[in-house]
Scaffold this active site. Structure first.
Site, PDB file in Angstrom:
ATOM      1  N   ASN A  10       0.864  -1.187   0.000  1.00  0.00           N
ATOM      2  CA  ASN A  10       0.000   0.000   0.000  1.00  0.00           C
ATOM      3  C   ASN A  10       0.900   1.237   0.000  1.00  0.00           C
ATOM      4  OD1 ASN A  10      -1.843   2.008   0.437  1.00  0.00           O
ATOM      5  ND2 ASN A  10      -2.360   1.394   2.536  1.00  0.00           N
ATOM      6  N   LYS A  12       0.016   4.215  -0.299  1.00  0.00           N
ATOM      7  CA  LYS A  12      -0.699   5.370   0.275  1.00  0.00           C
ATOM      8  C   LYS A  12      -0.555   6.598  -0.627  1.00  0.00           C
ATOM      9  CE  LYS A  12       0.175   3.384   4.774  1.00  0.00           C
ATOM     10  NZ  LYS A  12      -0.006   3.496   6.197  1.00  0.00           N
ATOM     11  N   HIS A  96      -9.598   0.596   4.639  1.00  0.00           N
ATOM     12  CA  HIS A  96      -8.336   0.867   5.336  1.00  0.00           C
ATOM     13  C   HIS A  96      -8.616   1.759   6.547  1.00  0.00           C
ATOM     14  CE1 HIS A  96      -4.301   2.228   6.234  1.00  0.00           C
ATOM     15  NE2 HIS A  96      -3.885   1.168   5.561  1.00  0.00           N
ATOM     16  N   GLU A  98      -7.093   4.138   7.841  1.00  0.00           N
ATOM     17  CA  GLU A  98      -6.892   5.580   7.666  1.00  0.00           C
ATOM     18  C   GLU A  98      -8.162   6.221   7.102  1.00  0.00           C
ATOM     19  OE1 GLU A  98      -3.220   5.441   5.451  1.00  0.00           O
ATOM     20  OE2 GLU A  98      -2.170   4.791   7.254  1.00  0.00           O
ATOM     21  N   GLU A 166      -5.406  -5.529  10.272  1.00  0.00           N
ATOM     22  CA  GLU A 166      -4.428  -4.464  10.494  1.00  0.00           C
ATOM     23  C   GLU A 166      -4.750  -3.734  11.794  1.00  0.00           C
ATOM     24  OE1 GLU A 166      -2.445  -3.059   6.691  1.00  0.00           O
ATOM     25  OE2 GLU A 166      -4.371  -2.066   6.719  1.00  0.00           O
ATOM     26  N   GLY A 172       2.007   2.079  10.646  1.00  0.00           N
ATOM     27  CA  GLY A 172       2.874   3.250  10.508  1.00  0.00           C
ATOM     28  C   GLY A 172       3.543   3.678  11.798  1.00  0.00           C
ATOM     29  N   SER A 212       3.270  -2.251  10.308  1.00  0.00           N
ATOM     30  CA  SER A 212       4.713  -2.171  10.535  1.00  0.00           C
ATOM     31  C   SER A 212       5.469  -3.454  10.163  1.00  0.00           C
ATOM     32  CB  SER A 212       5.012  -1.754  11.981  1.00  0.00           C
ATOM     33  OG  SER A 212       4.502  -0.448  12.213  1.00  0.00           O
TER      34      SER A 212
HETATM   35  C1  PEP Z   1      -0.902  -0.063   5.842  1.00  0.00           C
HETATM   36  O1  PEP Z   1      -0.969   1.111   5.506  1.00  0.00           O
HETATM   37  O2  PEP Z   1      -1.769  -0.842   5.440  1.00  0.00           O
HETATM   38  C2  PEP Z   1       0.195  -0.482   6.696  1.00  0.00           C
HETATM   39  C3  PEP Z   1       0.167  -1.678   7.189  1.00  0.00           C
HETATM   40  O3  PEP Z   1       1.202   0.446   6.920  1.00  0.00           O
HETATM   41  P1  PEP Z   1       2.630   0.160   7.610  1.00  0.00           P
HETATM   42  O4  PEP Z   1       3.178  -1.117   7.024  1.00  0.00           O
HETATM   43  O5  PEP Z   1       3.459   1.354   7.265  1.00  0.00           O
HETATM   44  O6  PEP Z   1       2.381   0.018   9.082  1.00  0.00           O
END
Ligand code: PEP
Length: 254
Positions: A10, A12, A96, A98, A166, A172, A212
């Site tokens: 992703n 983003k 997601h 976010e 997630e 992040g 992460s």
């Molecule tokens: C994501 O945005 O789906 C995600 C898992 O981000 P990160 O790997 O940066 O934590």
């Protein structure tokens, strides 16, 4: 039935044309397991989907990061599922955290989007996950079950859905879920699918972990029997994404 390892990247809201071309070149040159071992899908911002799709090697696919909840029309700023299909984009990420948090996307709205995207022929990476507050209050399983139920209530087939667990507190932040924490939720989600959808859907649906994930922690996470791959944010913009794809070859713990 074996579930093929799935790795999503992703990207983003990141990148310039030059930067995305560089990431694609790194991906295309990477020595990774073959497409019968791992499915790789990267998700650039909408505007870069055509260029990424045209340059990416055919083994790898692209996903949009969102799409509109129903047929396009008078919805300024939105991109419809039909448009993605028209461009030959096979996948879309929906739900997601976010977007759930910043744009107040409810479970029901995400469920509606998943159902509509599937009805148009897209494949969906459907994201679920709890906040830190929800984890600390002991409601993780209740939260992810409610998010999954809103999808289950609206779809008739799970064939084209990958569930991404997630935890919001791990996205992040550099705070990855421990392999045991990830396995516990993945296993509970699978049990939920078994009880509430069907044993077949429970055993065939891929449940991937996001939050992460890095080249350093991916192997241990991938060893869990119910972790069928990853959705990767930050590290998917870096060469270590290749190492994360290679985690597909890690042997599962019994
Ligand atoms: C994501 O945005 O789906 C995600 C898992 O981000 P990160 O790997 O940066 O934590």
């Amino acid at each position: 039935m074996a579930r093929k390892f799935f790795v999503g990247g992703n990207w983003k809201c990141n990148g310039t044309t030059e930067e995305v071309k560089k990431i694609v070149a790194t991906l295309n040159d990477g020595q990774v397991p073959s497409a019968d071992i791992v499915e790789v899908v990267v998700s650039p911002p909408y505007i870069f989907l055509p260029v990424v799709q045209s340059l990416l090697k055919p083994d790898f696919h692209v996903a949009a990061q969102n799409c509109w909840v129903k047929k396009g029309g008078a919805f300024t700023g939105e991109v419809s599922a039909e448009m993605l299909v028209n461009l030959g984009i096979p996948w879309v990420i929906l739900g997601h955290s976010e977007r759930r948090a910043l744009l107040n996307e409810s479970n029901e709205f995400v469920g509606d989007k998943v159902a509509y995207a599937l009805s148009q022929g897209l494949k969906v990476i459907a994201c679920v996950g709890e906040t830190l507050e929800q984890r600390e209050s002991g409601s993780t399983l209740e939260v992810v079950a409610a998010q999954t139920k809103a999808i289950a209530d609206r779809v008739t087939s799970w064939e084209n859905i990958v569930v991404a667990y997630e935890p919001v507190w791990a996205i992040g932040t550099g705070k990855v879920a421990s392999p045991a924490q990830a396995q516990e939720v993945h296993n509970e989600l699978r049990k939920w699918l078994h009880a509430n959808v069907s044993p077949d859907v429970a055993s065939t649906t891929r449940i991937i972990y996001g939050g992460s994930v890095s080249g350093a922690n991916c192997k241990e996470l991938a060893g869990n029997p119910d972790v069928d791959g990853f959705l990767v944010g930050g590290a998917s913009l870096k060469p270590e994404f290749i190492d994360i794809i290679k985690a597909a070859e890690v042997e599962k713990k019994a």
